[in-house]
Every structure is written in structure tokens, then in C-alpha cells.
Design an enzyme around this catalytic site. Structure first.
Site, PDB file in Angstrom:
ATOM      1  N   ASP A  73       0.829  -1.212   0.000  1.00 21.35           N
ATOM      2  CA  ASP A  73       0.000   0.000   0.000  1.00 21.35           C
ATOM      3  C   ASP A  73       0.863   1.262   0.000  1.00 21.35           C
ATOM      4  OD1 ASP A  73       0.883  -0.313   2.577  1.00 21.35           O
ATOM      5  OD2 ASP A  73      -1.087  -0.258   3.514  1.00 21.35           O
ATOM      6  N   THR A  84      -2.488   9.661   1.124  1.00 16.70           N
ATOM      7  CA  THR A  84      -3.574  10.435   1.735  1.00 16.70           C
ATOM      8  C   THR A  84      -3.550  10.282   3.251  1.00 16.70           C
ATOM      9  OG1 THR A  84      -5.119   8.563   1.551  1.00 16.70           O
ATOM     10  CG2 THR A  84      -5.087  10.152  -0.280  1.00 16.70           C
ATOM     11  N   ASP A  91      -3.989   2.470   7.329  1.00 15.96           N
ATOM     12  CA  ASP A  91      -2.873   1.527   7.418  1.00 15.96           C
ATOM     13  C   ASP A  91      -2.526   1.240   8.869  1.00 15.96           C
ATOM     14  OD1 ASP A  91      -0.615   0.001   6.322  1.00 15.96           O
ATOM     15  OD2 ASP A  91       0.615   1.612   7.129  1.00 15.96           O
ATOM     16  N   ASP A  95      -3.180  -2.282  11.053  1.00 16.45           N
ATOM     17  CA  ASP A  95      -2.079  -2.957  11.747  1.00 16.45           C
ATOM     18  C   ASP A  95      -2.421  -3.210  13.204  1.00 16.45           C
ATOM     19  OD1 ASP A  95      -0.497  -2.985   9.484  1.00 16.45           O
ATOM     20  OD2 ASP A  95       0.572  -1.142   9.993  1.00 16.45           O
TER      21      ASP A  95
END
EC number: 2.7.8.11
Length: 230
Positions: A73, A84, A91, A95
Site C-alpha cells: 500500500d 492520503t 494503514d 495494523d
């Protein structure tokens, strides 16, 4: 009759650029390639959660896919210029949720270590949240913009993409190894557990350091603000 100047007849470069630029909508942001990869990470992570109770191999595969996609990504964001704020937060949240969910299930498998798992989840969530909040509050464009004056270890961890990827990957392997050990997978479980322990320890130390540094950044900002009031 005087002829019009060529500059009056043809649009300027700025005007051409403004007419060719397309307005980016909210829907466009949600459909950016790195964000689509993020959604796929969430889907594969949820599938792994559904498999955890009875299908350890399937859990390993889908959880592994979710973690492995984490490397792509960020690459896609840089390659297609699609970085962005939403993607960065998505993200990190993915995680944290994936790791916490796996640790929660380890608490089911190893209830005698419940307090240990609770401490690990608390450290992981608090350190990353406070670090991100402190960096953004201090004016940084990304929580990964850590220089050596703050912490040499964190600077190495966040600014070297290879180090960041492998530390996070092996940290996840540690928890997956503990999970597989319960299901008597010797080579995938016990051996992987022993091999990943040093990097897992490094990750916990990094979490403690970033929690401490974030606290200092926020406290300095508070001290500055209160000094101006007085």
C-alpha cells in the site's frame, strides 16, 4: 484594425493546467489504489479471525496475506502519488486491529498469561496512538517523520522502509508462532517462535521509546502553551 497579440488569443500555461486538472472527489480518495489494498488487508484479516478456532493453516495463510500486503500500500501510494491522510490512518489502524485481535485470541488459548497479553495490547495501542498524535500535533506531515534528535532507534525504525517492514513482519510472526505452537506445529510454531523472539523484543523496546518520546513532545507543547498564558 490592429491585430490582437498572440498572448491575448491563446490561453496561458497556467490556464491550460487549471482546465486540465480534475477535481478529486471524496469517492476518488476511497478508491485510490493503496486504499483498495487496505480494504483487502481488512478482508483477509477478518477471514483469518473466522478461521482461528478450527483452521490454523488457513489462519496462517490469510493473516500472512494481510500482513504481506502492508508492504504494497505504501509502495502504491508513492508510485501513483496517492498518499492520503485517510490511507495513512487506515494503514495504522489495520495494523493495530490485526495485531490486537490475534493477541486477544492468544489470551483465549493461553488464559494463564492473560495479564501479559493485556499489557502487550495496551503498550501497542497506546504507544502508536500517542506517537501519531504527538507528531501530527507538532506539525509533522507523517508520524513516520522521526529524526535522530528524537531517537536514533526510532529514526532507523521509521525512516528505513526495509527495517520497518521486516521488524513489523517478524513481530507478527512471533504472535503467529505462539498461536501455531498451541496447535502442535513444531517447525512453524516452536522454531519460528525462538527465531522471532529477538526482533519481537526490539519491537517492544521501540514501542516503549516511542511512548516516552510522544509523552515528552506533548508535555513540552503543554509547557510552552501554559508559559504563554502566564
Amino acid at each position: 484594425m490592429p491585430s490582437a497579440k498572440s498572448s491575448d488569443l491563446s490561453p496561458t500555461k497556467t490556464n491550460l493546467e487549471s482546465t486540465t486538472k480534475q477535481k478529486v472527489s471524496v469517492q476518488d480518495i476511497f478508491l485510490y489504489i493503496p486504499n483498495l489494498i487496505g480494504y483487502l488487508r481488512i478482508i483477509t484479516a477478518i477471514i483469518s479471525f473466522l478461521c482461528m478456532a478450527n483452521h490454523p493453516v488457513a489462519t496462517l495463510i490469510f493473516y500472512g496475506i494481510s500482513g504481506f500486503l502492508d508492504a504494497f500500500d505504501g509502495y502504491a501510494a508513492r508510485k501513483f502519488n496517492q498518499g492520503t491522510r485517510f490511507g495513512a490512518v487506515l494503514d495504522m489502524v489495520t495494523d493495530r486491529c490485526a495485531t490486537s485481535s490475534l493477541i486477544v485470541y492468544l489470551g483465549v488459548l493461553y488464559p494463564q498469561y492473560t495479564v501479559f497479553w493485556q499489557i502487550l495490547v495496551s503498550l501497542d495501542l497506546s504507544s502508536h496512538y500517542m506517537h501519531m498524535y504527538a507528531m501530527l500535533s507538532a506539525g509533522s506531515t507523517s508520524h513516520k517523520n522521526v529524526d535522530e534528535t528524537q531517537s536514533k532507534l526510532l529514526s532507523l525504525y521509521y525512516n528505513n522502509r526495509l527495517v520497518l517492514f521486516f521488524v513489523c513482519l517478524i513481530n507478527e510472526l512471533f504472535y503467529m508462532a505462539v498461536y501455531l505452537h498451541y496447535y502442535k506445529f513444531f517447525w512453524l510454531g516452536t522454531v519460528m517462535l525462538v527465531a522471532s523472539t529477538p526482533i519481537w523484543l526490539f519491537k517492544q523496546i521501540a514501542n516503549i521509546i516511542q511512548l516516552k518520546n510522544a509523552s515528552l513532545i506533548l508535555a513540552r507543547m503543554d509547557a510552552h502553551d501554559h508559559s504563554k498564558r502566564d
